[in-house]
Design a protein around this motif. Structure first.
Motif, PDB file in Angstrom:
ATOM      1  N   LEU A 155     163.394  28.369   8.656  1.00 59.61           N
ATOM      2  CA  LEU A 155     162.608  27.155   8.854  1.00 59.61           C
ATOM      3  C   LEU A 155     163.481  25.942   9.168  1.00 59.61           C
ATOM      4  CD1 LEU A 155     160.004  27.693   6.024  1.00 59.61           C
ATOM      5  CD2 LEU A 155     159.696  28.053   8.477  1.00 59.61           C
ATOM      6  N   ALA A 156     164.712  25.925   8.654  1.00 55.86           N
ATOM      7  CA  ALA A 156     165.604  24.807   8.936  1.00 55.86           C
ATOM      8  C   ALA A 156     165.908  24.710  10.424  1.00 55.86           C
ATOM      9  CB  ALA A 156     166.894  24.951   8.141  1.00 55.86           C
ATOM     10  N   ARG A 157     166.023  25.845  11.088  1.00 63.89           N
ATOM     11  CA  ARG A 157     166.266  25.832  12.535  1.00 63.89           C
ATOM     12  C   ARG A 157     165.123  25.130  13.267  1.00 63.89           C
ATOM     13  NH1 ARG A 157     168.539  31.106  11.573  1.00 63.89           N
ATOM     14  NH2 ARG A 157     166.555  32.125  12.042  1.00 63.89           N
ATOM     15  N   GLU A 158     163.890  25.353  12.796  1.00 66.21           N
ATOM     16  CA  GLU A 158     162.748  24.703  13.433  1.00 66.21           C
ATOM     17  C   GLU A 158     162.776  23.195  13.194  1.00 66.21           C
ATOM     18  OE1 GLU A 158     160.687  26.305  15.465  1.00 66.21           O
ATOM     19  OE2 GLU A 158     162.003  28.026  15.089  1.00 66.21           O
ATOM     20  N   VAL A 159     163.205  22.787  11.991  1.00 66.12           N
ATOM     21  CA  VAL A 159     163.308  21.354  11.694  1.00 66.12           C
ATOM     22  C   VAL A 159     164.322  20.693  12.623  1.00 66.12           C
ATOM     23  CG1 VAL A 159     163.974  19.646   9.963  1.00 66.12           C
ATOM     24  CG2 VAL A 159     162.594  21.617   9.291  1.00 66.12           C
ATOM     25  N   VAL A 160     165.451  21.352  12.833  1.00 67.41           N
ATOM     26  CA  VAL A 160     166.495  20.811  13.711  1.00 67.41           C
ATOM     27  C   VAL A 160     165.970  20.670  15.133  1.00 67.41           C
ATOM     28  CG1 VAL A 160     168.747  21.260  14.740  1.00 67.41           C
ATOM     29  CG2 VAL A 160     168.398  21.659  12.302  1.00 67.41           C
ATOM     30  N   LYS A 161     165.251  21.680  15.625  1.00 68.11           N
ATOM     31  CA  LYS A 161     164.684  21.606  16.976  1.00 68.11           C
ATOM     32  C   LYS A 161     163.691  20.457  17.081  1.00 68.11           C
ATOM     33  CE  LYS A 161     165.003  26.590  17.911  1.00 68.11           C
ATOM     34  NZ  LYS A 161     164.203  27.830  18.128  1.00 68.11           N
ATOM     35  N   ARG A 162     162.850  20.321  16.058  1.00 66.74           N
ATOM     36  CA  ARG A 162     161.843  19.263  16.063  1.00 66.74           C
ATOM     37  C   ARG A 162     162.507  17.885  16.060  1.00 66.74           C
ATOM     38  NH1 ARG A 162     158.619  21.322  12.057  1.00 66.74           N
ATOM     39  NH2 ARG A 162     159.434  19.950  10.429  1.00 66.74           N
ATOM     40  N   ALA A 163     163.559  17.741  15.268  1.00 66.41           N
ATOM     41  CA  ALA A 163     164.270  16.470  15.206  1.00 66.41           C
ATOM     42  C   ALA A 163     164.949  16.152  16.536  1.00 66.41           C
ATOM     43  CB  ALA A 163     165.292  16.503  14.076  1.00 66.41           C
ATOM     44  N   ALA A 164     165.487  17.169  17.182  1.00 62.57           N
ATOM     45  CA  ALA A 164     166.155  16.959  18.469  1.00 62.57           C
ATOM     46  C   ALA A 164     165.153  16.499  19.528  1.00 62.57           C
ATOM     47  CB  ALA A 164     166.846  18.245  18.909  1.00 62.57           C
ATOM     48  N   ARG A 165     163.944  17.093  19.498  1.00 60.73           N
ATOM     49  CA  ARG A 165     162.923  16.708  20.476  1.00 60.73           C
ATOM     50  C   ARG A 165     162.413  15.291  20.227  1.00 60.73           C
ATOM     51  NH1 ARG A 165     160.882  21.943  19.419  1.00 60.73           N
ATOM     52  NH2 ARG A 165     159.192  21.044  18.179  1.00 60.73           N
ATOM     53  N   SER A 166     162.221  14.949  18.963  1.00 62.80           N
ATOM     54  CA  SER A 166     161.631  13.653  18.635  1.00 62.80           C
ATOM     55  C   SER A 166     162.669  12.536  18.556  1.00 62.80           C
ATOM     56  CB  SER A 166     160.885  13.747  17.298  1.00 62.80           C
ATOM     57  OG  SER A 166     161.793  14.025  16.232  1.00 62.80           O
ATOM     58  N   GLY A 167     163.942  12.905  18.395  1.00 63.21           N
ATOM     59  CA  GLY A 167     164.992  11.905  18.267  1.00 63.21           C
ATOM     60  C   GLY A 167     165.008  11.200  16.927  1.00 63.21           C
ATOM     61  N   THR A 168     164.346  11.788  15.926  1.00 55.58           N
ATOM     62  CA  THR A 168     164.307  11.192  14.586  1.00 55.58           C
ATOM     63  C   THR A 168     165.239  11.953  13.645  1.00 55.58           C
ATOM     64  OG1 THR A 168     162.390  12.563  14.013  1.00 55.58           O
ATOM     65  CG2 THR A 168     161.961  10.354  14.850  1.00 55.58           C
ATOM     66  N   GLY A 169     165.651  11.286  12.578  1.00 55.68           N
ATOM     67  CA  GLY A 169     166.621  11.868  11.658  1.00 55.68           C
ATOM     68  C   GLY A 169     165.993  12.772  10.609  1.00 55.68           C
ATOM     69  N   PHE A 170     166.856  13.465   9.895  1.00 54.56           N
ATOM     70  CA  PHE A 170     166.392  14.282   8.782  1.00 54.56           C
ATOM     71  C   PHE A 170     167.433  14.291   7.667  1.00 54.56           C
ATOM     72  CE2 PHE A 170     168.467  17.228  11.728  1.00 54.56           C
ATOM     73  CZ  PHE A 170     169.296  17.972  10.901  1.00 54.56           C
ATOM     74  N   VAL A 171     166.983  14.634   6.474  1.00 58.92           N
ATOM     75  CA  VAL A 171     167.833  14.649   5.285  1.00 58.92           C
ATOM     76  C   VAL A 171     167.852  16.045   4.695  1.00 58.92           C
ATOM     77  CG1 VAL A 171     168.117  13.787   2.924  1.00 58.92           C
ATOM     78  CG2 VAL A 171     167.395  12.232   4.737  1.00 58.92           C
ATOM     79  N   VAL A 172     169.041  16.518   4.355  1.00 60.20           N
ATOM     80  CA  VAL A 172     169.207  17.735   3.558  1.00 60.20           C
ATOM     81  C   VAL A 172     169.483  17.306   2.120  1.00 60.20           C
ATOM     82  CG1 VAL A 172     170.596  19.800   3.152  1.00 60.20           C
ATOM     83  CG2 VAL A 172     170.078  19.086   5.496  1.00 60.20           C
ATOM     84  N   THR A 173     168.679  17.789   1.192  1.00 60.71           N
ATOM     85  CA  THR A 173     168.829  17.469  -0.227  1.00 60.71           C
ATOM     86  C   THR A 173     169.263  18.717  -0.983  1.00 60.71           C
ATOM     87  OG1 THR A 173     167.058  15.826  -0.094  1.00 60.71           O
ATOM     88  CG2 THR A 173     167.690  16.581  -2.296  1.00 60.71           C
ATOM     89  N   PHE A 174     170.376  18.626  -1.697  1.00 60.57           N
ATOM     90  CA  PHE A 174     170.870  19.752  -2.493  1.00 60.57           C
ATOM     91  C   PHE A 174     170.665  19.408  -3.972  1.00 60.57           C
ATOM     92  CE2 PHE A 174     173.467  23.145  -4.010  1.00 60.57           C
ATOM     93  CZ  PHE A 174     173.530  24.064  -2.968  1.00 60.57           C
ATOM     94  N   VAL A 175     170.056  20.325  -4.710  1.00 64.49           N
ATOM     95  CA  VAL A 175     169.690  20.083  -6.102  1.00 64.49           C
ATOM     96  C   VAL A 175     170.255  21.196  -6.978  1.00 64.49           C
ATOM     97  CG1 VAL A 175     167.774  19.820  -7.734  1.00 64.49           C
ATOM     98  CG2 VAL A 175     167.547  18.958  -5.378  1.00 64.49           C
ATOM     99  N   ASP A 176     170.884  20.803  -8.079  1.00 59.98           N
ATOM    100  CA  ASP A 176     171.384  21.786  -9.048  1.00 59.98           C
ATOM    101  C   ASP A 176     170.747  21.500 -10.406  1.00 59.98           C
ATOM    102  OD1 ASP A 176     173.645  23.909  -9.621  1.00 59.98           O
ATOM    103  OD2 ASP A 176     173.706  22.461 -11.282  1.00 59.98           O
TER     104      ASP A 176
END
Length: 301
Positions: A155-176
């Motif tokens: 699913l992350a690959r789809e998010v990256v593609k969507r962000a590239a098309r829209s030109g908007t940013g995204f955040v990766v959140t890592f939780v422990d």
């Protein structure tokens, strides 16, 4: 069939062929179809962005795209929609290759009849539905119900593609989830499992339904939020911190949850796209910094 009508998008630029296919799908069949049409690939992709379709009938040769490139462009935008390609009498070779490249089936215009096209649609839709069910089962963490590590990667690959098309940013959140070993050693693994399930609930309460949330492994979780700027990092930090505090107040009798948080933001308009692996590593490193900064406070409690 007694199921709801199947929503079919026909992408075909020849009015006569489009009319014939519509007639074949509505004449004398017990299967109900709702049929939309588009005469350009771009127009069809716009419709897919606006509404949901069960299947697409795709002519490989259109005014704005020809041959196998038509299928490739379609899959790059709508990979989760099953597609049957339409081809002429003299180009079955391309149709066969299209099936090898991911199309569910192909139909030759001029040779198909009503029962044949209905059968092809029904079989393609059933096959695709079974594949999605099998994929979903393999992409979900059984304990928490979140996506697992493999599901996140898909699913992350789809998010990256969507962000590239829209030109908007995204955040990766890592939780422990801090102190997992202590919880297991002092309260038992059943309580530890509940702590992981509770953590998943906290994450669901903070992130949007459209965000990708996964149990990355053990006591680690990860999420991707797209369509946001860098300011979203601090917003997410505050919301997660507040959600954990609220959860602990309402969870008497259970060990308190403590989460270490790390974030990595990417803006495709301002920087070269990093790989998902690099972004995860950046968020993971930031999480360990957060964990180290919080240890003195935890030790004072």
């Amino acid at each position: 069939m007694t199921e709801s009508p199947l929503n079919i998008l026909l992408i075909e630029d020849n009015p006569s062929d489009a009319r014939l296919i519509r007639e074949l799908l509505t004449d004398g069949t017990t299967t109900a179809f709702m049929i939309w049409t588009a005469d350009r690939l771009a127009h069809g992709l716009e419709q897919i962005a606006d509404q949901s379709f069960d299947l697409v009938l795709l002519d490989l040769f259109l005014p704005d795209s020809t041959g196998l490139d038509t299928l490739r462009q379609f899959q790059a935008t709508a990979s989760d929609v099953p597609v049957i390609v339409l081809t002429g009498l003299n180009d079955e070779g391309s149709a066969i290759q299209a099936v090898r490249d991911g199309a569910q089936d192909y139909l030759v215009k001029g040779e198909m009849n009503g029962p044949q096209i209905v059968r092809a649609i029904r079989y393609a839709w059933e096959r695709h539905r079974m594949v999605l069910e099998m994929r979903d089962q393999s992409l979900v963490d059984e304990l928490t119900g979140l996506h697992n590590r493999r599901g996140f990667a898909v699913l992350a690959r789809e998010v990256v593609k969507r962000a590239a098309r829209s030109g908007t940013g995204f955040v990766v959140t890592f939780v422990d989830l801090d102190g997992m070993k202590h919880i297991n050693d002092h309260f038992g693994h059943e309580v530890g499992d509940r702590a992981l399930i509770r953590t998943a609930g906290v994450l669901r309460s903070v992130f949007r339904a459209s965000d990708v949330i996964a149990r990355f492994g053990g006591d680690e979780f990860i999420a991707m939020t797209d369509g946001v700027d860098r300011a979203a990092v601090e917003v997410l930090r505050r919301r997660l911190t507040s959600a954990v505090e609220d959860h602990n107040l309402k969870s008497a009798g259970e060990p308190a949850l403590a989460l270490s948080l790390g974030f990595a933001h990417h803006d495709p308009a301002k920087e070269t796209l990093k790989s998902i692996v690099d972004l995860i590593a950046e968020a993971d490193e930031a999480m360990y910094v957060d964990k180290a900064n919080r240890r003195p406070k935890q030790a004072q409690r």
